[in-house]
Design a protein around this motif. Structure first.
Motif, PDB file in Angstrom:
ATOM      1  N   SER A 128       0.835  -1.136  -0.107  1.00 33.69           N
ATOM      2  CA  SER A 128       0.044   0.076   0.047  1.00 33.69           C
ATOM      3  C   SER A 128       0.938   1.208   0.142  1.00 33.69           C
ATOM      4  CB  SER A 128      -0.989   0.166   1.169  1.00 33.69           C
ATOM      5  OG  SER A 128      -1.839  -1.137   1.246  1.00 33.69           O
ATOM      6  N   GLU A 129       2.015   1.212   0.666  1.00 31.62           N
ATOM      7  CA  GLU A 129       2.881   2.120   0.954  1.00 31.62           C
ATOM      8  C   GLU A 129       3.617   2.893  -0.608  1.00 31.62           C
ATOM      9  OE1 GLU A 129       2.930  -0.235   2.840  1.00 31.62           O
ATOM     10  OE2 GLU A 129       3.512   0.193   4.881  1.00 31.62           O
ATOM     11  N   ASN A 130       3.551   1.754  -1.534  1.00 30.35           N
ATOM     12  CA  ASN A 130       3.918   2.298  -2.726  1.00 30.35           C
ATOM     13  C   ASN A 130       3.241   3.290  -3.697  1.00 30.35           C
ATOM     14  OD1 ASN A 130       6.042   1.914  -5.115  1.00 30.35           O
ATOM     15  ND2 ASN A 130       4.398   0.467  -5.872  1.00 30.35           N
TER      16      ASN A 130
ATOM     17  N   ILE B 160      -6.878  -3.008 -14.257  1.00 31.74           N
ATOM     18  CA  ILE B 160      -6.707  -4.548 -13.385  1.00 31.74           C
ATOM     19  C   ILE B 160      -6.507  -4.442 -12.111  1.00 31.74           C
ATOM     20  CG2 ILE B 160      -5.481  -6.539 -13.547  1.00 31.74           C
ATOM     21  CD1 ILE B 160      -4.745  -6.035 -16.504  1.00 31.74           C
ATOM     22  N   CYS B 161      -7.058  -5.094 -11.342  1.00 28.40           N
ATOM     23  CA  CYS B 161      -7.006  -5.284  -9.877  1.00 28.40           C
ATOM     24  C   CYS B 161      -6.464  -6.517  -9.654  1.00 28.40           C
ATOM     25  CB  CYS B 161      -8.390  -5.158  -9.179  1.00 28.40           C
ATOM     26  SG  CYS B 161      -8.056  -5.439  -7.440  1.00 28.40           S
ATOM     27  N   THR B 162      -5.060  -6.560  -8.880  1.00 28.55           N
ATOM     28  CA  THR B 162      -4.629  -7.816  -8.408  1.00 28.55           C
ATOM     29  C   THR B 162      -4.832  -7.907  -6.956  1.00 28.55           C
ATOM     30  OG1 THR B 162      -2.817  -7.354 -10.147  1.00 28.55           O
ATOM     31  CG2 THR B 162      -2.346  -8.905  -8.397  1.00 28.55           C
ATOM     32  N   GLU B 163      -4.122  -7.032  -6.062  1.00 29.76           N
ATOM     33  CA  GLU B 163      -4.412  -7.243  -4.678  1.00 29.76           C
ATOM     34  C   GLU B 163      -5.077  -5.853  -4.002  1.00 29.76           C
ATOM     35  OE1 GLU B 163      -1.017  -9.546  -2.648  1.00 29.76           O
ATOM     36  OE2 GLU B 163      -0.157  -8.531  -4.181  1.00 29.76           O
ATOM     37  N   GLY B 164      -5.327  -4.863  -5.040  1.00 32.11           N
ATOM     38  CA  GLY B 164      -6.191  -3.818  -4.744  1.00 32.11           C
ATOM     39  C   GLY B 164      -5.458  -2.715  -4.086  1.00 32.11           C
ATOM     40  N   TYR B 165      -4.026  -2.547  -4.084  1.00 35.38           N
ATOM     41  CA  TYR B 165      -3.345  -1.461  -3.483  1.00 35.38           C
ATOM     42  C   TYR B 165      -3.761  -0.118  -4.105  1.00 35.38           C
ATOM     43  CZ  TYR B 165      -0.501  -5.102  -1.469  1.00 35.38           C
ATOM     44  OH  TYR B 165       0.031  -6.134  -0.610  1.00 35.38           O
ATOM     45  N   SER B 166      -3.767  -0.202  -5.351  1.00 36.64           N
ATOM     46  CA  SER B 166      -4.179   1.166  -6.032  1.00 36.64           C
ATOM     47  C   SER B 166      -5.633   1.698  -5.732  1.00 36.64           C
ATOM     48  CB  SER B 166      -3.889   1.135  -7.498  1.00 36.64           C
ATOM     49  OG  SER B 166      -2.652   0.523  -8.138  1.00 36.64           O
TER      50      SER B 166
END
Length: 207
Positions: free
Chosen positions: A73-75, A113-119
């Motif tokens: 998430s920090e990224n 595209i959603c992988t883990e939802g961080y964006s």
């Protein structure tokens, strides 16, 4: 996608639509996001293509994984902010003089595209800090075993969503995607189908 949004009933709530930016400050809008502008018009919502500002390049999650790193998430949190003077909808491309008043309004954030939802979760954190309600939408969810990681809190709290922000820690709640995958070979089968599609040899007379 517009039909699905209308039929879901959430279309009447949405006042603003914001695409999630690419990983670089110089990233251009994708063709998918041009379609989002059309969807926004059908919803009678304001499409603000630069509402989320990528002020610093962010490493792509796929690149981090292949080079031994780890997405986080920090990224995303440390490389975006809300744009205080985004571009107004319309051909004249004028900018807001003051920050758009989104307090109490619903913003639809769209990513490709959603992988883990961080964006998506990073964008939700910033818009909620500005007082908005948020609906997150992606065109595709990767079919692998990557679970969705929802942000439950950040330290320090985001007080100025229109400014750069650096988190020291985050809290996440994991929603299982892997536990709901019915076909464990789905990612391989989709990749094979895509390869066949791009290498398709049209029959003579139909090309």
């Amino acid at each position: 996608m517009a039909a699905r949004i209308h039929l879901s009933g959430i279309g009447s709530e949405i006042k603003y639509v914001a695409p999630y930016p690419g990983h670089k400050t110089t990233s251009q809008k994708t063709k998918l996001m041009n379609a989002v502008a059309v969807v926004s018009g059908s919803l009678r919502a304001q499409y603000i293509f630069d509402f989320i500002d990528r002020h610093t390049d962010a490493a792509k999650s796929q690149t981090l994984r292949t080079t031994g790193g780890s997405p986080s998430s920090e990224n995303q949190l440390s490389t975006i902010r809300l744009n205080p003077t985004p571009t107004k909808p319309g051909p004249q491309q004028r900018r807001y003089v003051n920050k758009p008043n989104i307090k109490g309004k619903t913003v639809l954030v769209v990513d490709d595209i959603c992988t883990e939802g961080y964006s998506l979760e990073a964008s939700r954190a910033f818009f909620e800090a500005a007082g908005a309600k948020v609906i997150l939408l992606s065109w595709l969810k990767t079919p692998g075993r990557n679970d969705y990681r929802a942000l439950c809190g950040t330290t320090p709290a985001i007080k100025k969503p229109f400014h750069k922000y650096i988190p020291t820690s985050v809290k996440e709640k994991i929603y299982s995607n892997s536990g709901n995958v019915i076909n464990p070979n789905a990612d391989t089968e989709i990749a094979e189908a895509y390869t066949k599609y791009i290498n398709w040899d049209w029959p003579e007379g139909l090309a």
